[in-house]
Design a protein around this motif. Structure first.
Motif, short mmCIF file in Angstrom:
data_model
loop_
_atom_site.label_atom_id
_atom_site.label_comp_id
_atom_site.label_asym_id
_atom_site.label_seq_id
_atom_site.Cartn_x
_atom_site.Cartn_y
_atom_site.Cartn_z
N VAL A 153 0.77 -1.31 0.02
CA VAL A 153 -0.02 0.02 -0.01
C VAL A 153 0.92 1.18 0.02
N VAL A 154 1.07 1.89 -1.08
CA VAL A 154 1.95 2.96 -1.25
C VAL A 154 1.56 4.27 -1.45
N SER A 155 2.46 5.31 -1.20
CA SER A 155 2.39 6.77 -1.44
C SER A 155 2.83 6.99 -2.77
N ASP A 156 2.56 8.24 -3.08
CA ASP A 156 3.40 9.00 -4.23
C ASP A 156 3.02 8.32 -5.58
N GLU A 157 1.73 7.49 -5.76
CA GLU A 157 1.46 7.01 -7.16
C GLU A 157 1.07 8.47 -8.01
N GLU A 158 0.46 9.16 -7.43
CA GLU A 158 -0.11 10.35 -8.18
C GLU A 158 0.86 11.24 -8.77
N THR A 159 2.00 11.26 -8.22
CA THR A 159 3.28 12.06 -8.82
C THR A 159 4.46 11.32 -9.41
N GLY A 160 4.15 9.99 -9.75
CA GLY A 160 5.13 9.26 -10.35
C GLY A 160 5.57 7.94 -9.65
N GLY A 161 5.57 7.85 -8.13
CA GLY A 161 5.94 6.68 -7.48
C GLY A 161 7.55 6.86 -7.32
N LYS A 162 8.21 7.78 -7.20
CA LYS A 162 9.63 7.75 -6.79
C LYS A 162 9.81 7.26 -5.29
N TYR A 163 8.80 7.77 -4.48
CA TYR A 163 8.84 7.40 -3.12
C TYR A 163 8.00 6.24 -2.77
N GLY A 164 7.35 5.64 -3.86
CA GLY A 164 6.47 4.56 -3.34
C GLY A 164 6.83 3.32 -4.45
N THR A 165 6.06 2.85 -5.17
CA THR A 165 6.21 1.41 -5.83
C THR A 165 7.64 1.52 -6.58
N LYS A 166 7.96 2.51 -7.25
CA LYS A 166 9.31 2.48 -8.14
C LYS A 166 10.26 2.37 -6.93
N HIS A 167 10.18 2.99 -5.82
CA HIS A 167 11.25 2.65 -4.54
C HIS A 167 11.32 1.42 -4.18
N LEU A 168 10.15 0.66 -3.93
CA LEU A 168 10.08 -0.74 -3.43
C LEU A 168 10.67 -1.87 -4.40
N LEU A 169 10.24 -1.46 -5.85
CA LEU A 169 10.86 -2.44 -6.71
C LEU A 169 12.55 -2.30 -7.03
N GLN A 170 12.92 -1.02 -6.91
CA GLN A 170 14.24 -0.86 -7.02
C GLN A 170 15.08 -1.39 -5.78
N GLU A 171 14.54 -1.30 -4.34
CA GLU A 171 15.10 -1.79 -3.45
C GLU A 171 14.89 -3.42 -3.15
N ASP A 172 13.95 -4.09 -3.55
CA ASP A 172 13.78 -5.51 -3.36
C ASP A 172 12.55 -6.02 -4.32
N LYS A 173 13.29 -6.07 -5.77
CA LYS A 173 12.19 -6.42 -6.68
C LYS A 173 11.53 -8.01 -6.30
N GLU A 174 12.59 -8.93 -5.98
CA GLU A 174 12.11 -10.14 -5.82
C GLU A 174 10.89 -10.32 -4.73
#
Length: 427
Positions: A153-174
């Motif tokens: 459950v992420v924040s920052d989707e409305e402005t691109g996801g830098k601090y949300g989903t994009k960050h989570l996948l960069q940190e631990d994709k698996e």
């Protein structure tokens, strides 16, 4: 436990209504993007269900709630049991205090005539609540499941996801990517497999200024900008994309195009597979009787599958080089953080038929599978090579005055996502 017995655990609708009301009543507009208060609504619920979770907060005002569990049932097949990720966002569009027409408080969370009212209930607190409740039901019955499930459950989707989903996948994709991602963004009760990309640009036209009576000296920056933007709209919107053959065939299917208009409004099918140009802002001039020497504008260009930003930029640069604009300087700057390629997932993934079947089984019609117009966090999963699919409520009042969502649709979406994961992991 049978699937029917599992479904019966999802029939108590009162907690879902109350949970969604609380979430809507807790503002989380982005910008500014502070979701800490709304995050607590969700973490309090998870705590009440004895579900462990963590917060990952690259920006302290934009926390992401993550949780995961492994099913303990033996894997009945030869292939490894999959990892399913449920992803929803907390942040919403803001409310413009100068916009008239709200018939109730924008964050009322009122439950009236089968609908819950308030900013963000469509995009996407209804869907996020559905995913959280589906996850809780699956967690409570994890002894019947093999494989694993993650909730993001992420924040920052409305402005691109830098601090949300994009960050989570960069940190631990698996861990937070899994084998397939399910989203409950508003989809009009259709299954979405792709979405347009975005090319956002800021532009400036500069030229000689003069007294307003002396147009023989200069057209002025605003008139030049208007002509230039008209050329951009006509030229870019005439570009023919080149999608993969299976996608191209699918996007011309009359049944698919009819379903697009049902889900997203009449006429959407005419532009779903084409580039579009929105001139979002334009400003210039100092005084009515002065020829302006400066005009600024912003463009929001939507890119269908099969069209890259570089192709569009090449076309626009050719327009800039045209001799008719020799009297002015035209400069464009790509807004990198808000520009993303189009994305799509395979149209034959087994999860698609499971979503369709479960939608029928819990009292709905068999949903169509269609592309999306707007951007979601699905793109980050697709860029990472992870299939991502959307099934959610109607989008038709999204971000508008008197935004509201159907409670029946919200409950239906909860059941469909929970049962789809059940089918994937219960053998």
């Amino acid at each position: 436990m049978s699937k029917t017995d599992f479904l019966s655990t999802l029939n108590n609708t009162t907690p879902q209504i109350q949970f969604l009301q609380s979430l809507v009543r807790t503002p989380s507009p982005n910008p500014p993007g502070d979701t800490t208060a709304a995050t607590r609504i969700i973490t309090d619920y998870l705590h009440s269900q004895n579900i462990p979770y963590d917060l990952i907060s690259p920006d302290p005002s934009k926390p992401n709630i993550v949780s995961e569990f492994n099913g303990t049932a033996p894997n009945p097949g030869d292939d490894p049991s999959p990892r399913i990720v449920l992803n929803g966002h907390i942040d919403t569009f803001p409310v413009d205090p100068n916009t008239p027409g709200w018939s109730r408080d924008p964050y009322s969370g009122d439950y009236d005539n089968g609908r819950i009212h308030g900013r963000g209930v469509v995009d996407m607190k209804s869907g996020t609540a559905s995913l959280v409740l589906a996850y809780a039901a699956l967690y409570a019955n994890r002894q019947h499941l093999s494989g694993s499930v993650a909730l993001c459950v992420v924040s920052d989707e409305e402005t691109g996801g830098k601090y949300g989903t994009k960050h989570l996948l960069q940190e631990d994709k698996e861990r937070w990517g899994g084998d397939v991602m399910l989203s409950a963004e508003p989809s009009g009760m259709s299954v979405r497999f792709s979405e347009k990309g975005t090319l956002r640009m800021s532009g400036v036209v500069a030229c000689k200024g003069a007294h307003g009576a002396y147009l023989n000296l200069s057209e002025g920056a605003i008139r030049i900008a208007m002509a230039f933007l008209n050329d951009v709209v006509q030229t870019v919107e005439s570009i023919q994309p080149n999608p993969p053959s299976d996608i191209a065939k699918y996007m011309t299917d009359p049944e698919v195009l009819a379903a697009v208009d049902v889900a997203m409004g009449p006429g959407t099918s005419r532009i779903i597979g084409k580039p579009t140009v929105n001139i979002g802002t334009i400003k210039g001039g100092v005084k009515v009787n002065m020829i302006p020497d400066h005009c600024e504008f912003e463009l929001d260009i939507r890119l269908p599958v099969g069209l890259l930003a570089e192709e569009v930029l090449d076309v626009i640069n050719e327009i800039i080089a045209d001799e008719k604009y020799a009297s002015a300087s035209i400069e464009l700057r790509k807004q990198e953080a808000a520009s993303n390629p189009a994305s799509f997932s395979t149209i034959d993934h087994p999860v698609i038929d499971l979503i369709k079947k479960n939608a029928e089984d819990v009292g709905g019609s068999r949903p169509a599978m269609i592309p999306s117009m707007g951007a979601t966090d699905c793109k980050h999963y697709r860029y990472a090579g992870i299939p991502a699919y959307v099934y959610g409520c109607s989008p038709l009042s999204m971000a508008s005055v008197n935004e509201s969502a159907s409670v029946d649709e919200s409950i239906h979406v909860t059941k469909v996502h929970a049962l789809t994961v059940w089918d994937l992991l219960a053998g």
